[in-house]
Design an enzyme around this catalytic site. Structure first.
Site, PDB file in Angstrom:
ATOM      1  N   ARG A 111       4.500  -0.951  -8.876  1.00  0.00           N
ATOM      2  CA  ARG A 111       4.962   0.429  -8.723  1.00  0.00           C
ATOM      3  C   ARG A 111       4.538   1.253  -9.940  1.00  0.00           C
ATOM      4  O   ARG A 111       4.506   0.742 -11.070  1.00  0.00           O
ATOM      5  CB  ARG A 111       6.495   0.479  -8.590  1.00  0.00           C
ATOM      6  CG  ARG A 111       7.021   0.023  -7.234  1.00  0.00           C
ATOM      7  CD  ARG A 111       6.659   1.007  -6.114  1.00  0.00           C
ATOM      8  NE  ARG A 111       7.158   0.588  -4.811  1.00  0.00           N
ATOM      9  CZ  ARG A 111       6.438  -0.084  -3.903  1.00  0.00           C
ATOM     10  NH1 ARG A 111       5.200  -0.431  -4.164  1.00  0.00           N
ATOM     11  NH2 ARG A 111       6.957  -0.381  -2.724  1.00  0.00           N
ATOM     12  N   HIS A 146      -3.205   3.172  -3.635  1.00  0.00           N
ATOM     13  CA  HIS A 146      -2.095   2.360  -3.103  1.00  0.00           C
ATOM     14  C   HIS A 146      -2.516   1.605  -1.830  1.00  0.00           C
ATOM     15  O   HIS A 146      -1.883   1.744  -0.778  1.00  0.00           O
ATOM     16  CB  HIS A 146      -0.856   3.235  -2.833  1.00  0.00           C
ATOM     17  CG  HIS A 146       0.420   2.433  -2.817  1.00  0.00           C
ATOM     18  ND1 HIS A 146       1.612   2.914  -3.295  1.00  0.00           N
ATOM     19  CD2 HIS A 146       0.692   1.176  -2.364  1.00  0.00           C
ATOM     20  CE1 HIS A 146       2.553   1.989  -3.140  1.00  0.00           C
ATOM     21  NE2 HIS A 146       2.012   0.919  -2.575  1.00  0.00           N
TER      22      HIS A 146
END
Ligand code: NDP
Length: 314
Positions: A229, A277
């Protein structure tokens, strides 16, 4: 459960909810899958299958017995104040993501260790010049987080012959991987690591863990691969450590703000590689299979894995 089970499917977009609804359609008997409609009425759903749902879901649907997350990371879901404190949350475990993550991390490791960036630059100058072979012992890899995904990554890198260590809350035996358990073992883990791979969940304990103090403990000319993250990383600390040569490079898939803003310094940094991502994407078939099996087990009153601990935050 039983006849007339209702499952609401809520993602961060109306087409997304509809697509996932279609994917689940027909997978369970006597079950209706209903796409979330922001303007709709309560449907009295028994279960919810979600990815970044509208918080109103948890206000409107008050009969939910469990929530299934369409991803491994549940940080954004746990951040919703509307989420009832006693509602069981079940996350995806691997479901086809671990092998994608292995590919991504191996790409990042080999690009660094085998210096493929140098050859890309040489090609621009039509230059034919080989570097000496590498000594893998000079490239110890450290994987933070040895869960459903991290353990697979650590094992795969060990198979390639690189020295591999892993760090988790609890110690355990993994073939070919030296495991460091607990906060007190973090310094020793970092001090032997040259390529640091972050696969931790985002929790209050792990937020900002990729900071100057920790990254400075890595071996000289270290590389960072952050696939967990964005909020694990203190971005300015990375830029400072690259500027002074303490770190040599970074491969980043996740960011504090996504999409990464157009004017962000990471985009044009010579030592940073950015991907949007995509390191490990939720696969529809594997995901449906896993969630349907778990719902089936719940129906039979059997225990299921992947239950999130609210206390631990993952
Ligand atoms: P798991 O929950 O299975 O594993 C988490 C691991 O982290 C465990 O080994 C756990 O230790 C360890 N851990 C948690 N907190 C701490 C702590 N405070 N100190 C040390 N170790 C800790 O997660 P997954 O492997 O399924 O996924 C990991 C993360 O990867 C996800 O949360 C998500 O953020 C990210 N991800 C990113 C994707 C992408 O495309 N970029 C795709 C999929 C996931 P222990 O084993 O002792 O409990």
């Amino acid at each position: 459960m039983g006849a007339g089970t209702k499952i609401i499917v809520a993602t961060n977009s109306r087409p997304g909810s509809a697509k996932w609804c279609n994917a689940f359609e027909g997978s369970l008997p006597d079950t209706q899958f209903i796409p979330w409609d922001e303007a709709g009425e309560p449907v009295g759903a028994d279960y919810a299958i979600v990815w970044q749902p509208a918080p109103a879901l948890f206000v409107r649907e008050t009969r939910l017995q469990a929530v299934f997350n369409l991803g491994a990371g549940i940080d954004s879901l746990l951040g919703l104040p509307e989420l009832p404190g006693n509602l069981p949350i079940v996350r995806l475990e691997d479901a086809g993501m671990a092998e994608q993550m292995v590919e991504y991390v191996v790409y990042g490791l080999l690009r660094a260790a085998r210096e493929f960036g140098v050859y890309e630059a040489q090609q621009q100058a039509s230059e034919w010049s080989g570097l000496p072979p590498i000594d893998r012992l000079r490239w110890p890899v450290g994987v933070m987080g040895l869960g459903a995904i991290g353990e697979r990554v650590a094992r795969a890198v060990a198979q390639l012959g690189y020295p591999v260590a892993g760090w988790a809350r609890r110690s355990r035996e993994i073939d070919g991987v030296q495991v460091y358990g607990g906060a007190e073992r973090l310094p020793a883990f970092l001090a032997r690591t040259r390529v640091l791979v972050n696969l931790l969940p985002l929790t209050p304990e792990t937020e900002n863990i990729l900071n100057r103090e920790n990254l400075e403990q890595l071996l000289p000319r270290a590389y960072l691969i952050n696939v967990a993250r964005g909020r694990h990383l203190v971005e300015q600390d990375l830029l400072d450590l690259l500027a002074c040569g303490r770190l040599a490079g970074a491969l980043l898939d996740v960011f504090r703000s996504e999409p990464l803003p157009k004017n962000h310094p990471f985009w044009s940094h010579a030592s940073i590689t950015v991907t949007p991502h995509i390191a490990a994407i939720t696969l529809r078939e594997d995901t449906v299979h896993q969630i349907v099996n778990k719902i089936g087990n719940l129906k039979k009153g059997l225990p299921i894995s992947g239950r999130v601990s609210r206390e631990q935050g993952y």
